[in-house]
Design a protein around this motif. Structure first.
Motif, PDB file in Angstrom:
ATOM      1  N   LEU A   6       0.871  -1.353  -0.128  1.00 24.42           N
ATOM      2  CA  LEU A   6       0.022  -0.089  -0.022  1.00 24.42           C
ATOM      3  C   LEU A   6       0.960   1.478  -0.144  1.00 24.42           C
ATOM      4  O   LEU A   6       1.658   1.234   0.910  1.00 24.42           O
ATOM      5  CB  LEU A   6      -1.235  -0.070   1.218  1.00 24.42           C
ATOM      6  N   ARG A   7       0.618   1.948  -0.840  1.00 15.62           N
ATOM      7  CA  ARG A   7       1.498   3.574  -1.073  1.00 15.62           C
ATOM      8  C   ARG A   7       0.437   4.412  -1.069  1.00 15.62           C
ATOM      9  O   ARG A   7       0.887   5.740  -1.365  1.00 15.62           O
ATOM     10  CB  ARG A   7       2.394   3.100  -2.389  1.00 15.62           C
ATOM     11  N   THR A   8      -0.566   4.331  -0.843  1.00 20.79           N
ATOM     12  CA  THR A   8      -1.833   5.225  -1.379  1.00 20.79           C
ATOM     13  C   THR A   8      -2.105   5.615   0.189  1.00 20.79           C
ATOM     14  O   THR A   8      -2.414   4.981   1.262  1.00 20.79           O
ATOM     15  CB  THR A   8      -3.098   4.778  -1.977  1.00 20.79           C
ATOM     16  N   ARG A   9      -2.444   7.151   0.260  1.00 16.05           N
ATOM     17  CA  ARG A   9      -3.110   7.661   1.688  1.00 16.05           C
ATOM     18  C   ARG A   9      -4.431   6.893   1.529  1.00 16.05           C
ATOM     19  O   ARG A   9      -5.197   6.590   0.510  1.00 16.05           O
ATOM     20  CB  ARG A   9      -3.552   9.031   1.405  1.00 16.05           C
ATOM     21  N   PHE A  10      -4.833   6.335   2.906  1.00 17.62           N
ATOM     22  CA  PHE A  10      -5.962   5.443   3.229  1.00 17.62           C
ATOM     23  C   PHE A  10      -6.332   5.690   4.496  1.00 17.62           C
ATOM     24  O   PHE A  10      -5.498   5.454   5.472  1.00 17.62           O
ATOM     25  CB  PHE A  10      -5.429   3.826   2.778  1.00 17.62           C
ATOM     26  N   PRO A  11      -7.624   6.036   4.700  1.00 22.49           N
ATOM     27  CA  PRO A  11      -7.799   6.142   6.298  1.00 22.49           C
ATOM     28  C   PRO A  11      -8.062   4.920   6.954  1.00 22.49           C
ATOM     29  O   PRO A  11      -8.674   3.781   6.317  1.00 22.49           O
ATOM     30  CB  PRO A  11      -9.274   6.849   6.194  1.00 22.49           C
TER      31      PRO A  11
ATOM     32  N   ARG B  22      -9.442   7.731  12.161  1.00 26.65           N
ATOM     33  CA  ARG B  22      -9.478   8.690  11.170  1.00 26.65           C
ATOM     34  C   ARG B  22      -8.111   9.332  10.648  1.00 26.65           C
ATOM     35  O   ARG B  22      -7.951   9.732   9.955  1.00 26.65           O
ATOM     36  CB  ARG B  22     -10.104   9.933  11.820  1.00 26.65           C
ATOM     37  N   ARG B  23      -7.053   8.391  11.148  1.00 29.46           N
ATOM     38  CA  ARG B  23      -5.791   8.651  10.883  1.00 29.46           C
ATOM     39  C   ARG B  23      -5.335   7.932   9.299  1.00 29.46           C
ATOM     40  O   ARG B  23      -6.206   7.023   8.930  1.00 29.46           O
ATOM     41  CB  ARG B  23      -4.894   8.168  11.742  1.00 29.46           C
ATOM     42  N   ASP B  24      -4.598   8.493   8.666  1.00 24.87           N
ATOM     43  CA  ASP B  24      -4.017   7.955   7.334  1.00 24.87           C
ATOM     44  C   ASP B  24      -3.027   6.826   7.601  1.00 24.87           C
ATOM     45  O   ASP B  24      -2.122   6.857   8.438  1.00 24.87           O
ATOM     46  CB  ASP B  24      -3.302   9.046   6.628  1.00 24.87           C
TER      47      ASP B  24
ATOM     48  N   MET C 200      -3.397  13.299   8.592  1.00 29.55           N
ATOM     49  CA  MET C 200      -4.155  13.106   7.269  1.00 29.55           C
ATOM     50  C   MET C 200      -5.065  14.263   6.978  1.00 29.55           C
ATOM     51  O   MET C 200      -5.673  15.038   8.127  1.00 29.55           O
ATOM     52  CB  MET C 200      -5.105  11.916   7.550  1.00 29.55           C
ATOM     53  N   ARG C 201      -5.360  14.698   5.797  1.00 28.23           N
ATOM     54  CA  ARG C 201      -6.253  15.956   5.359  1.00 28.23           C
ATOM     55  C   ARG C 201      -7.661  15.264   5.636  1.00 28.23           C
ATOM     56  O   ARG C 201      -8.115  14.443   5.017  1.00 28.23           O
ATOM     57  CB  ARG C 201      -6.067  16.431   4.148  1.00 28.23           C
TER      58      ARG C 201
ATOM     59  N   PHE D  69      -2.592  -0.314 -11.174  1.00 27.99           N
ATOM     60  CA  PHE D  69      -1.091  -0.572 -11.010  1.00 27.99           C
ATOM     61  C   PHE D  69      -0.634  -0.083  -9.651  1.00 27.99           C
ATOM     62  O   PHE D  69       0.887   0.048  -9.459  1.00 27.99           O
ATOM     63  CB  PHE D  69      -0.451   0.209 -12.109  1.00 27.99           C
ATOM     64  N   ARG D  70      -1.313   0.666  -8.826  1.00 24.34           N
ATOM     65  CA  ARG D  70      -0.899   1.161  -7.673  1.00 24.34           C
ATOM     66  C   ARG D  70       0.321   2.372  -7.806  1.00 24.34           C
ATOM     67  O   ARG D  70       1.179   2.259  -7.176  1.00 24.34           O
ATOM     68  CB  ARG D  70      -0.417   0.092  -6.384  1.00 24.34           C
ATOM     69  N   ASN D  71      -0.054   2.744  -8.973  1.00 22.41           N
ATOM     70  CA  ASN D  71       1.112   3.694  -9.404  1.00 22.41           C
ATOM     71  C   ASN D  71       0.325   5.201  -9.615  1.00 22.41           C
ATOM     72  O   ASN D  71      -0.136   5.292 -10.672  1.00 22.41           O
ATOM     73  CB  ASN D  71       1.887   3.153 -10.419  1.00 22.41           C
TER      74      ASN D  71
ATOM     75  N   LEU E 176      -5.599  -1.941  -3.840  1.00 24.10           N
ATOM     76  CA  LEU E 176      -4.668  -0.813  -3.490  1.00 24.10           C
ATOM     77  C   LEU E 176      -3.798  -1.690  -2.496  1.00 24.10           C
ATOM     78  O   LEU E 176      -2.692  -1.309  -2.096  1.00 24.10           O
ATOM     79  CB  LEU E 176      -5.569   0.347  -2.676  1.00 24.10           C
TER      80      LEU E 176
ATOM     81  N   ARG F 285      -8.734  12.883  -5.674  1.00 27.39           N
ATOM     82  CA  ARG F 285      -8.256  12.313  -4.410  1.00 27.39           C
ATOM     83  C   ARG F 285      -7.949  13.172  -3.367  1.00 27.39           C
ATOM     84  O   ARG F 285      -8.159  13.128  -2.279  1.00 27.39           O
ATOM     85  CB  ARG F 285      -7.056  11.228  -4.718  1.00 27.39           C
TER      86      ARG F 285
ATOM     87  N   PRO G 195      -9.217   8.097  -1.004  1.00 32.92           N
ATOM     88  CA  PRO G 195      -8.838   7.093  -2.098  1.00 32.92           C
ATOM     89  C   PRO G 195      -9.989   5.956  -2.450  1.00 32.92           C
ATOM     90  O   PRO G 195      -9.851   5.266  -3.464  1.00 32.92           O
ATOM     91  CB  PRO G 195      -7.786   6.207  -1.568  1.00 32.92           C
TER      92      PRO G 195
ATOM     93  N   SER H 168      -1.952  11.282  -3.868  1.00 33.72           N
ATOM     94  CA  SER H 168      -2.419   9.903  -4.307  1.00 33.72           C
ATOM     95  C   SER H 168      -3.204   9.257  -3.098  1.00 33.72           C
ATOM     96  O   SER H 168      -3.111   8.178  -3.095  1.00 33.72           O
ATOM     97  CB  SER H 168      -1.372   8.933  -4.830  1.00 33.72           C
TER      98      SER H 168
END
Lengths: 278, 336
Positions: free
Chosen positions: A87-92, A127-129, B1-2, B82-84, B220, B270, B275, B336
């Motif tokens: 996982l490299r995506t921001r995700f709550p 709620r954290r990333d 986190m926003r 592609f998680r890219n 993801l 995003r 996401p 992302s």
């Protein structure tokens, strides 16, 4: 739920990763798999989870062959914590745990996810990333997702199989105990658990049975006191002068690291004598 | 986190409103100087004005909306698959294959009298064939390797580019001009008939992409974890590639290469929504439509009476935004 592997062999290219491995994890039991690096422990979990189909042998859940089960059905009967997530995506955190909850009525999803996060000690992290967490916290978020998946499956069936691949690797001491106690709680409620561990003492302290795997073969299997012996450590792990003690209160064995030094045995010698069979 | 300040349904509602406003605005702006009165039929501008609005501007605006939605939602699918964060529909060879197909038709004059149809059809065939080829290269025993797709996609793109280059080398001046304009992307050829031809592809693609929203969320976390959660990973990947090829192939074939919409729009979305693909996909489609309508309107009026290729506008605006996103990614706070 009972997991049974019978004479399972698995090959990747020309390498035999599992060689006629048999194993049973009965309902309510926790079995720990230990062994040197590259012994085939993770492959064993992947076979037990249905991720890879063995070349030979049978894998069954409560007597039903895994290959007869749909991916959706499998997901309800077992869940697995893998070693690392790409996982490299921001995700709550809460959303990540929710991905494990398929087939749960929409109204209950949040309650299930919150409960799972509470069990792994991350109730305040909803709620954290995920990317902002430490490695250990992230690993426990994934554990919460796995537990949530099992809970969702248990809505319509008996508690399923929990597969853990080195679940302590990123945890501090109290959290190592927490993770294994969560697994034990799952087995107390009628589930079953197969866990790959590197720490022999944690394995001996919590598991009902330990299976030693080396070069794809089962070297020993049985209750901790029968398996965790100086001879086994010498032969399988190639360590010199190990001493095994007994814990007074529990009667379970433990290995003192102070006594352990890496043995002189070269890689080729070890390959010549892969294991002592019980 | 926003923390997203707006709920996803509010964001979707705002984007729908913006799309309506941009659409009406785009209808009222153009070379002939017809205003809002002509759009709403409240002034006495007559039949010519009506014709300009309904037969020239309206199909063009509609085409821009569809193309923007198709490219941006395809980009969101590719980035999830592609998680890219830098993946875009071009990655699976659609654009380079379509360019080759179009170049074949233009340079070899295969279209004859039906050239206006032959170029898009050649592009469409090239795009789909290229995607199928790439899928074949990257799949062993039913398992598609996303790494191989990326690498083979680059190689296939270079090879298609070389073949296109040979065709350009052989081309006469007219063909060269046609080809150059095609590769810069333009919505000038939009007609209701072409939109009608585009629709079946887009409808199938929209259904495929819609079905993929939840599996893409699981992907993801990686192929292994998605499979363990009961998702049919390989089927999802196949459907995703098919959906992207069906959405972008025909768009590229009709409008040429329109860059950066597919990469930048999902990022912007995003930033607003987080996401979750169930929100990211529809929002990307809406924002893609809005931005391409805006870009095309700029393309129509910036050098009246000439029509600047819309690909030039999207690249001119998209490239700086893209670099900004890259810089953020370098600092480790990628949206992302």
């Amino acid at each position: 739920m009972t997991l049974r592997l019978e004479a399972v062999s698995c090959r990747v290219g020309s390498r035999l990763l599992l060689d006629a491995v048999s194993l049973e994890v009965p309902r309510g039991a926790m079995v720990a798999v230990v062994g040197p690096n590259g012994a085939g422990k993770s492959t064993l979990l992947r076979v037990a989870s249905g991720l890879i189909e063995p070349e030979a042998g049978d894998v069954t859940f409560d007597g039903i062959p895994l290959k007869d089960m749909t991916p959706e059905r499998l997901a309800m009967r077992r869940a697995m914590l893998t070693q690392d997530s790409p996982l490299r995506t921001r995700f709550p955190v809460m959303d990540l745990v929710r991905t494990g909850l398929r087939g749960v009525p929409a109204k209950q999803v949040d309650a299930f996810a919150a409960l799972a996060l509470r069990r792994v000690g991350l109730a305040d992290f909803a709620r954290r990333d995920v990317l902002s967490l430490s490695g250990g916290e992230r690993q426990r978020v994934h554990l919460a997702r796995v537990l949530a998946q099992l809970e969702a499956g248990a809505l319509s069936d008996t508690p399923g199989l929990l597969l853990l691949d080195e679940p302590l690797s990123a945890q501090d001491l109290p959290r190592q105990a927490l993770v294994l106690d969560i697994a034990r709680e799952h087995t107390r409620r009628g589930g079953s658990c197969l866990v790959v561990l590197h720490d022999l003492n944690w394995a001996a302290s919590r598991a009902d049975s330990i299976m030693v795997l080396s070069q794809g073969r089962v070297c020993a299997t049985g209750p901790p006191h029968a398996v965790l012996t100086p001879d086994m450590l010498k032969e399988t792990f190639a360590v010199a002068a190990p001493r095994v003690h007994m814990h007074d209160r529990s009667g379970r064995p433990f290995v003192v690291p102070h006594d352990i030094t890496a043995a002189q045995a070269s890689e080729t010698e070890r390959k010549a004598a892969p294991c002592i069979l019980p | 986190m926003r923390v997203a300040p707006l709920s996803s349904s509010t964001i979707i509602a705002i984007l729908c409103g913006l799309l309506l406003v941009t659409g009406i605005g785009a209808l009222a702006i153009g070379a002939t100087g017809l205003g809002f009165g002509a759009v709403f039929g409240t002034d006495a501008s007559g039949d010519v004005a009506r014709l300009v609005i309904t037969q020239i501007r309206a199909p063009r605006v509609a085409f821009a909306m569809l193309a923007g939605a198709a490219l941006a939602s395809s980009g969101a699918v590719m980035q999830g698959l592609f998680r890219n964060p830098l993946a875009d529909p071009g990655l699976i060879g659609v654009s380079s294959g379509a360019a080759l197909g179009a170049a074949l038709v233009i340079v070899l004059g295969l279209g004859g009298l039906f050239a206006s149809w032959a170029v898009p059809l050649g592009g469409m065939a090239g795009g789909l064939a290229s995607t199928a080829l790439l899928y074949g290269f990257s799949t062993r025993d039913g398992v598609m390797s996303t790494n191989t797709v990326i690498l083979a996609g680059v190689a296939l793109g270079a090879f298609s580019g070389a073949l296109t280059g040979i065709l350009i080398f052989r081309a006469n001046d007219t063909a060269l001009r046609d080809l150059t304009f095609w590769t810069m992307g333009s919505l000038a050829g939009a007609t209701w008939t072409r939109i009608g031809l585009l629709m079946p592809f887009l409808i199938v693609a929209a259904v495929l992409i819609g079905v993929l929203a939840t599996p893409l969320n699981a992907l993801l976390l990686g192929d292994t974890d998605a499979a363990l959660m009961g998702y049919r990973v390989e089927r999802s990947k196949r459907l995703a590639m098919l959906g992207v090829a069906l959405a972008t192939g025909p768009v590229v074939a009709f409008a040429g290469v329109i860059g950066f919409v597919g990469v930048v729009v999902p990022h912007l979305v995003r930033l607003m929504t987080g996401p979750d693909h169930r929100v990211v996909l529809p929002c990307s489609a809406l924002l893609g439509a809005i931005l391409l309508v805006c870009a095309d309107t700029i393309a129509r009026i910036v050098a009246i009476p000439a029509d600047v290729p819309v690909g030039v506008v999207t690249a001119a605006i998209g490239a700086p935004v893209f670099v900004w996103l890259l810089a953020r990614a370098e600092r480790g706070d990628a949206p992302s």
